[in-house]
Design a protein around this motif. Structure first.
Motif, PDB file in Angstrom:
ATOM      1  N   LEU A 254       0.814  -1.219   0.000  1.00 54.48           N
ATOM      2  CA  LEU A 254       0.000   0.000   0.000  1.00 54.48           C
ATOM      3  C   LEU A 254       0.844   1.263   0.000  1.00 54.48           C
ATOM      4  O   LEU A 254       0.376   2.340   0.392  1.00 54.48           O
ATOM      5  CB  LEU A 254      -0.957  -0.012   1.207  1.00 54.48           C
ATOM      6  N   GLU A 265      -7.829   3.668  -1.326  1.00 58.99           N
ATOM      7  CA  GLU A 265      -8.999   3.453  -0.477  1.00 58.99           C
ATOM      8  C   GLU A 265     -10.068   2.667  -1.227  1.00 58.99           C
ATOM      9  O   GLU A 265     -10.678   1.737  -0.688  1.00 58.99           O
ATOM     10  CB  GLU A 265      -9.561   4.790  -0.006  1.00 58.99           C
ATOM     11  N   THR A 268      -8.901  -1.083  -1.681  1.00 56.41           N
ATOM     12  CA  THR A 268      -9.001  -1.926  -0.491  1.00 56.41           C
ATOM     13  C   THR A 268     -10.434  -2.203  -0.077  1.00 56.41           C
ATOM     14  O   THR A 268     -10.672  -3.046   0.792  1.00 56.41           O
ATOM     15  CB  THR A 268      -8.236  -1.300   0.694  1.00 56.41           C
ATOM     16  N   GLY A 273      -8.608  -5.933  -3.314  1.00 53.86           N
ATOM     17  CA  GLY A 273      -7.733  -5.402  -2.276  1.00 53.86           C
ATOM     18  C   GLY A 273      -8.253  -5.496  -0.868  1.00 53.86           C
ATOM     19  O   GLY A 273      -7.614  -5.007   0.067  1.00 53.86           O
ATOM     20  N   LEU A 276      -5.886  -6.737   1.888  1.00 59.41           N
ATOM     21  CA  LEU A 276      -4.907  -5.744   2.340  1.00 59.41           C
ATOM     22  C   LEU A 276      -5.562  -4.739   3.277  1.00 59.41           C
ATOM     23  O   LEU A 276      -4.950  -4.279   4.243  1.00 59.41           O
ATOM     24  CB  LEU A 276      -4.301  -5.017   1.134  1.00 59.41           C
ATOM     25  N   GLY A 277      -6.808  -4.401   3.005  1.00 60.62           N
ATOM     26  CA  GLY A 277      -7.520  -3.480   3.878  1.00 60.62           C
ATOM     27  C   GLY A 277      -7.760  -4.050   5.261  1.00 60.62           C
ATOM     28  O   GLY A 277      -7.964  -3.302   6.217  1.00 60.62           O
ATOM     29  N   THR A 302      -1.758  -6.438  -5.955  1.00 64.03           N
ATOM     30  CA  THR A 302      -1.484  -5.132  -5.368  1.00 64.03           C
ATOM     31  C   THR A 302      -1.625  -4.102  -6.482  1.00 64.03           C
ATOM     32  O   THR A 302      -1.994  -4.443  -7.615  1.00 64.03           O
ATOM     33  CB  THR A 302      -0.069  -5.078  -4.776  1.00 64.03           C
TER      34      THR A 302
END
Length: 445
Positions: A254, A265, A268, A273, A276-277, A302
């Protein structure tokens, strides 16, 4: 007396044996290396299965609070609910006059309709929903609207009909305003991307882009660096990789959020994503429930998975990155679709910019924000219900009636819109008839 003592003794032995057996079976579950899937009561829908190991994301510290679950839903989906013109806000159901409405469906809580760990209730795209939900409150709709006489209770949420949270595409004035539009608008072009907003002043931005000086002497300029957007903006290697003394070959997933916070934002919040969030490892295609190319199975998703680590090619991200992983029918048929033909012609310079239709055109549409036009990086945002695509995507090129029919045709969805719809949703027709009967207008369309 002796018999009673023996009975108590037998029960005591049975109880101790049961406790010992439970302890022996349960002890492995308490070990650190025990997979958390052992605790999951049932499979997750494919909207949430990627984060099933992060139980606390929904349950917090406990598992029996409806309020905790409600807060978790709103934390992730609150922005969508705020953006919707919701005809069923929570306030409607906290009104005592509507208390009787809650007997069958307690609409104050998301989990009353959207149930997890019950995949048999999935109605598509990872959404669980009771199909008879609408009829509990609108059973007598035909008495108010004769046009609805004889309609099945499970047809309310069809594409082109009603959406519980936001039926903007179905308001009658909207339907009438777009009645009679051609199926394809003349010279359709999507708006160009422009603008890049950040919350830093010029000095902060320059310092961030310059990074911490030159990279280590052993680091060579990457092959695709010249001419890309970052090179033209003067971004230094150390802005992403760190200083020469603390050089990192592979920046954090990130890292891009330092400059591109709105895009990250959105990313994620989408299915690509969301892990990852939730502070989990990046998603891989192997974790998807859709068909994926075997060779892409372990590719981590990613920002640079689609944009490249140094070339940042938006054209590659718009199509090649998608079909490089997705191997489902809809994605494969795109390569044989009129949409892809338009994209190839645009790339050859035969059509103006914005004429081509890519995967990103529909699933990551361009949105206006305070004078900027940005790409929405939450690729899940307009997937369900499918009519959420009508306003930001379909109407850029097509008429409303065609768009509604196309999205309601499962065969057309599968073959990526090669041909015309075989299904007709009479939403616009009904709006015309109601408008004519109400005002005595004839032949206006």
């Amino acid at each position: 007396m002796g018999i009673r003592k023996r009975t108590v003794g037998v029960w005591g032995i049975w109880l101790l044996a049961s406790l010992a057996l439970a302890g022996w079976l349960g002890l492995p579950l308490l070990k650190k290396d025990t997979p958390k899937t052992a605790f999951i009561p049932g499979a997750m829908t494919h909207g949430h299965h990627q984060i099933e190991l992060q139980c606390g994301a929904c349950h917090g510290d406990g598992f029996n609070s409806q309020e905790v679950l409600q807060d978790a839903c709103v934390n992730c989906h609150g922005d969508e609910l705020k953006a919707a013109q919701d005809a069923h806000p929570k306030s409607k159901f906290t009104d005592p006059r509507n208390a009787d409405r809650l007997a069958n469906v307690d609409a104050r809580f998301c989990v009353s309709c959207h149930v997890e760990h019950r995949p048999e209730l999935d109605v598509g795209m990872g959404v669980t929903l009771p199909m008879d939900m609408c009829v509990h409150c609108h059973e007598d709709i035909a008495s108010e609207r004769p046009s609805h006489e004889g309609m099945g209770f499970d047809t309310c949420a069809s594409a082109g009909c009603h959406n519980f949270h936001d039926n903007r595409a179905l308001y009658e004035d909207f339907l009438l305003a777009h009645a009679g539009e051609p199926w394809l608008k003349p010279e359709p072009v999507q708006p160009p991307r422009h603008g890049w907003r950040h919350d830093m002043d010029d000095a902060e931005l320059v310092a961030l882009l310059r990074g911490d000086g030159p990279p280590p002497a052993s680091v060579k300029e990457p092959e695709h660096w010249d001419g890309n957007a970052h090179a033209e903006a003067g971004v230094a290697c150390t802005a992403c990789h760190g200083s020469a003394e603390q050089w990192v070959d592979t920046p954090e997933p990130l890292q891009c959020a330092r400059c591109h916070e709105p895009e990250v934002e959105g990313f994620t919040r989408g299915r690509h994503g969301m892990r990852l969030g939730m502070a989990l490892s990046p998603m891989t295609p192997a974790q998807s429930v859709l068909n994926m190319h075997v060779e892409a199975s372990h590719r981590e998703l990613t920002c640079v998975s689609c944009h490249g680590a140094h070339d940042f090619d938006t054209q590659k991200a718009a199509v090649d990155a998608c079909v490089g992983c997705h191997n489902d029918e809809h994605s494969n048929e795109y390569l044989r679709s009129p949409h892809h033909d338009l994209w190839k012609r645009e790339k050859r310079g035969e059509l103006p910019p914005g004429s081509g239709v890519t995967c990103a055109t529909c699933h990551m549409p361009r949105e206006a924000h305070n004078g900027d036009v940005r790409v929405q990086h939450n690729q899940s945002l307009n997937l369900r219900p499918v009519e959420k695509m009508i306003r930001p995507v379909c109407l850029t090129c097509h008429g409303l009636e065609f768009s509604i029919d196309a999205l309601a045709d499962p065969h057309l969805l599968e073959n990526n819109f090669r041909g015309k719809p075989d299904i007709h949703v009479p939403s616009v027709d009904m709006a015309r008839e109601r408008d004519e009967s109400r005002d005595g207008k004839k032949g206006l369309y």
